[in-house]
Enzyme design. Sequence first.
Site, PDB file in Angstrom:
ATOM      1  CG  HIS A 192     -14.136  36.725 -19.487  1.00  0.00           C
ATOM      2  ND1 HIS A 192     -12.816  37.138 -19.491  1.00  0.00           N
ATOM      3  CD2 HIS A 192     -14.726  37.412 -18.471  1.00  0.00           C
ATOM      4  CE1 HIS A 192     -12.619  38.026 -18.528  1.00  0.00           C
ATOM      5  NE2 HIS A 192     -13.771  38.225 -17.893  1.00  0.00           N
ATOM      6  CG  ASP A 245     -17.189  40.201 -16.284  1.00  0.00           C
ATOM      7  OD1 ASP A 245     -16.341  39.327 -16.547  1.00  0.00           O
ATOM      8  OD2 ASP A 245     -16.889  41.389 -16.052  1.00  0.00           O
ATOM      9  CG  HIS A 304     -14.015  41.967 -20.478  1.00  0.00           C
ATOM     10  ND1 HIS A 304     -15.348  41.600 -20.412  1.00  0.00           N
ATOM     11  CD2 HIS A 304     -13.490  41.644 -19.278  1.00  0.00           C
ATOM     12  CE1 HIS A 304     -15.602  41.093 -19.224  1.00  0.00           C
ATOM     13  NE2 HIS A 304     -14.485  41.092 -18.510  1.00  0.00           N
ATOM     14  NE  ARG A 343      -3.974  45.780 -16.644  1.00  0.00           N
ATOM     15  CZ  ARG A 343      -5.130  45.135 -16.625  1.00  0.00           C
ATOM     16  NH1 ARG A 343      -5.165  43.811 -16.636  1.00  0.00           N
ATOM     17  NH2 ARG A 343      -6.256  45.799 -16.606  1.00  0.00           N
TER      18      ARG A 343
HETATM   19  C1  LIG Z   1     -19.750  35.468  -9.573  1.00  0.00           C
HETATM   20  C2  LIG Z   1     -18.834  34.977 -10.362  1.00  0.00           C
HETATM   21  C3  LIG Z   1     -18.447  35.544 -11.681  1.00  0.00           C
HETATM   22  C4  LIG Z   1     -17.242  34.712 -12.065  1.00  0.00           C
HETATM   23  C5  LIG Z   1     -17.604  33.381 -11.504  1.00  0.00           C
HETATM   24  C6  LIG Z   1     -18.020  33.775 -10.084  1.00  0.00           C
HETATM   25  O1  LIG Z   1     -18.741  32.780  -9.442  1.00  0.00           O
HETATM   26  C7  LIG Z   1     -16.779  34.157  -9.271  1.00  0.00           C
HETATM   27  C8  LIG Z   1     -15.581  34.445 -10.148  1.00  0.00           C
HETATM   28  C9  LIG Z   1     -15.962  35.261 -11.360  1.00  0.00           C
HETATM   29  C10 LIG Z   1     -14.878  35.246 -12.433  1.00  0.00           C
HETATM   30  C11 LIG Z   1     -13.808  36.343 -12.258  1.00  0.00           C
HETATM   31  C12 LIG Z   1     -12.773  36.236 -13.404  1.00  0.00           C
HETATM   32  C13 LIG Z   1     -13.432  36.093 -14.777  1.00  0.00           C
HETATM   33  C14 LIG Z   1     -14.561  35.032 -14.714  1.00  0.00           C
HETATM   34  C15 LIG Z   1     -15.124  34.761 -16.106  1.00  0.00           C
HETATM   35  C16 LIG Z   1     -14.047  33.809 -13.999  1.00  0.00           C
HETATM   36  O2  LIG Z   1     -13.474  32.851 -14.480  1.00  0.00           O
HETATM   37  O3  LIG Z   1     -14.280  33.941 -12.629  1.00  0.00           O
HETATM   38  C17 LIG Z   1     -15.622  35.510 -13.723  1.00  0.00           C
HETATM   39  C18 LIG Z   1     -16.879  34.651 -13.548  1.00  0.00           C
HETATM   40  C19 LIG Z   1     -18.000  35.098 -14.496  1.00  0.00           C
HETATM   41  O4  LIG Z   1     -18.282  36.292 -14.604  1.00  0.00           O
HETATM   42  O5  LIG Z   1     -18.573  34.210 -15.117  1.00  0.00           O
HETATM   43  O1  LIG Z   2      -7.695  42.435 -15.469  1.00  0.00           O
HETATM   44  C1  LIG Z   2      -8.537  42.925 -16.222  1.00  0.00           C
HETATM   45  O2  LIG Z   2      -8.392  43.999 -16.765  1.00  0.00           O
HETATM   46  C2  LIG Z   2      -9.805  42.150 -16.529  1.00  0.00           C
HETATM   47  C3  LIG Z   2     -10.309  41.330 -15.358  1.00  0.00           C
HETATM   48  C4  LIG Z   2     -11.616  40.692 -15.630  1.00  0.00           C
HETATM   49  O3  LIG Z   2     -12.124  40.749 -16.717  1.00  0.00           O
HETATM   50  C5  LIG Z   2     -12.319  39.975 -14.559  1.00  0.00           C
HETATM   51  O4  LIG Z   2     -11.775  39.825 -13.444  1.00  0.00           O
HETATM   52  O5  LIG Z   2     -13.462  39.518 -14.819  1.00  0.00           O
HETATM   53 FE   LIG Z   3     -14.193  39.993 -16.713  1.00  0.00          FE
END
Ligand SMILES: C=C1C[C@]23C[C@@]1(O)CC[C@H]2[C@@]12CCC[C@@](C)(C(=O)O1)[C@H]2[C@@H]3C(=O)O
Ligand SMILES: O=C(O)CCC(=O)C(=O)O
Ligand SMILES: [Fe+2]
Length: 355
Positions: free
Chosen positions: A226, A228, A283, A293
């Site tokens: 994904h 961010d 990533h 981890r």
């Molecule tokens: C601000 C945010 C980015 C995120 C979605 C969220 O509202 C809160 C969780 C964030 C996260 C963390 C893990 C990876 C990710 C892709 C997910 O599923 O939740 C990211 C979201 C994002 O960056 O789109």
């Molecule tokens: O655990 C990791 O190294 C990646 C975590 C991550 O990509 C995320 O929280 O958005």
């Molecule tokens: Fe991420």
Amino acid sequence: MSSTLSDVFISHPIHIPLSNLPDVKSLPDSYTWTSKDDLLFSASSSSDESLPFIDLSDPHVATLVGNACSTWGAFQITNHGVPLRLLDDIEFLTGSLFRLPVQQKLKAARSENGVSGYGVARIASFFNKQMWSEGFTVIGSPLHDFRKLWPNHHLKYCEIIEEYEEHMQKLAAKLMWLALGSLGVEEEEIKWAEHTSDFQGTQAAIQLNHYPICPEPERAMGLAAHTDSTLMTILYQNNTAGLQVFRDSVGWVTVPPVPGSLVVNVGDLLHILTNGIFLSVLHRARVNCIRSRFSTAYLWGPPSDLMISPLPKLVNHQSPLYPSLTWKQYLATKATHFNQSLSIIRNYLSSDQIS
Ligand SMILES: C=C1C[C@]23C[C@@]1(O)CC[C@H]2[C@@]12CCC[C@@](C)(C(=O)O1)[C@H]2[C@@H]3C(=O)O
Ligand SMILES: O=C(O)CCC(=O)C(=O)O
Ligand SMILES: [Fe+2]
């Protein structure tokens, strides 16, 4: 941090069943990934390329950061000024949280239309297979959730989160300004992010991740590929490798854990702000059969209702590649279109079409 980011998910509920990761010797089919589940699952990786490693006290730091953002969309940093004691504290918090009995963690389970709390990552809803991980998202004050997890000790954990956020917010803004400065962007051009403004209203989420020991790591996925949805993400990983970044014509590259260092990802919003000059990095996290981890991501973005658009200076008399939109609108797009979101908004003529 205000809690307005949470509003996005009220209109985008997802149902991801919360199941315990199985304690098994071979991987169940529901956790076994192939390229059918994720096109890049088995993409080749070249071992001789490595992510830029930048010493923030280097005299050429802005150029180094700018180059890393436009080539990899990510880099590792040292001499970042975050106390090592605080990194130990956040690792301690993350470990303590995930080592709680599952029934205790479920007391703070994230609701279907909520964003904070315990559960699998939101992106799980886009895949047919389950990921080998558990997560905990903090947006706004963690007090309510942490009290449920640790009725007698929540305050010490809340203090760690508060101190971590303060340091991460300053570092994220400093890194973004180094990167934008390398492109000749000046502070007056983005008022809300001026150093002197104290970053009033910038928003953030903290994502704690745990990847337990896995019986067949080659066939499993910790956190699927994904980008961010942020301006920048700062990631702390414990001493166990697992993070991989993808670079076109190179493939997947593992980011080795270096004690005391942090990993920085360019997110989709900084890609939009720079009209595509900085790349938001794809990533993922892989797992292993020896050690569990932990990682902690600080996901930093602008005030959630503020319009973000490509900076005029970087559009350079051509048409902007992206329309204006708010972080909330982008998150809503991501909640529906996931990794296609950037190409989908690129095709919109105006932000009016983005709900
Ligand atoms: C601000 C945010 C980015 C995120 C979605 C969220 O509202 C809160 C969780 C964030 C996260 C963390 C893990 C990876 C990710 C892709 C997910 O599923 O939740 C990211 C979201 C994002 O960056 O789109
Ligand atoms: O655990 C990791 O190294 C990646 C975590 C991550 O990509 C995320 O929280 O958005
Ligand atoms: Fe991420």
